[in-house]
Scaffold this motif. Structure first.
Motif: not given
Length: 147
Positions: A27-37
């Protein structure tokens, strides 16, 4: 004519575990590339620990509600049951006061904590299976999936 900013979809991730394990690293790795836009992730935890610290270091919003993570057989302990019932209604209050579009979780206990919110607020829940369940968890999951 001014252009309005696009509304971000707010996703609440309900996390039972605060120490780093396989699911937490994923989940942490997923969040690193999460589409925050386009999305606004919010991570919910029952207490502080190494996982929440790592999430916060990414600049991701966290919220803490004191639920107790226990084996399902221990949910019948009156103190544990009462603490988690109170937490379930605190989660409901948080969700009612903070616009959340989608909830993501990955354990049957999370689903139990979300029952009041799901019934009263009708927020869609995405459930991920990250490990094989024993028969009690599988039965409970099948019962809860109706909601």
């Amino acid at each position: 004519m001014s252009e309005h900013p696009k509304k971000k979809i707010r996703i609440l991730f309900v996390n039972l575990y605060v120490e780093m394990g396989g699911g937490e690293y994923s989940l942490l790795n997923f969040l690193k590339g999460f589409d925050k836009e386009n999305y606004h992730p919010v991570m919910m935890f029952g207490r502080r620990g190494s996982f929440p610290e790592k999430v916060e270091s990414l600049g991701i919003e966290t919220v803490f509600i004191p639920y107790q993570t226990v084996e399902l057989k221990n949910l019948v302990n009156p103190k544990v049951l009462w603490r988690n019932i109170k937490a379930a209604f605190q989660i409901y209050k948080y969700l009612k006061n903070n616009k959340v579009d989608i909830i993501q979780c990955s354990d049957v206990l999370s689903l139990l904590l979300l029952i009041p919110s799901k019934i009263l607020l009708q927020i869609p829940v995405i459930y991920s299976v990250i490990f094989q369940y024993e028969s009690t968890r599988l039965l409970l999951f099948n019962l809860l999936s109706v909601f």
